[in-house]
Design a protein around this motif. Structure first.
Motif: not given
Length: 126
Positions: A41-48
């Protein structure tokens, strides 16, 4: 009015979680096949999210343990139930964590019934 403000706030908050890069990985061994998806994500997070599927001979085990390791991140889990020959990996997200980048090498080990197999996940072309 409070509902409208809440909806607008949630829309702004969630907009930081979309629009990032998506990386798809897959690999297999003699007994296991795996797909793994990372959405940055653009916010510096990720989903896996991911799935392990038993492709070996005979009946699938009832539970497994697995570990996934890359240069920047590692995780391992034990006693994971296998349902209809499949395991849904722990879906998760993290903020300000070690983000899996494009072309990351990921090594997977699956342990079940006194057996173990190791294989690599390769990034799929998008």
């Amino acid at each position: 009015m409070k509902k409208l403000i809440t909806i607008l706030f949630l829309a702004v908050l969630l907009s930081g979680c979309i629009g990032g890069e998506q990386y798809l990985y897959s690999g297999k061994s003699q007994s296991w096949s795996m797909t793994y998806k990372v959405v940055e994500a653009q916010s510096g997070s990720q989903q896996v999210e991911g799935t392990l599927e038993y492709i070996g001979a005979g009946t699938a085990p009832e539970t497994i343990g697995y570990s996934m390791n890359s240069v920047i991140r590692g995780q391992s889990t034990t006693n994971v139930p296998v349902t209809d020959g499949k395991v849904t990996l722990q879906n998760g997200s993290c903020v300000d964590c070690a983000i899996i980048q494009e072309h990351t090498k990921i090594k997977v080990e699956v342990i079940w019934d006194g057996k173990s197999e190791t294989f690599n996940l390769d990034e799929e072309e998008s």
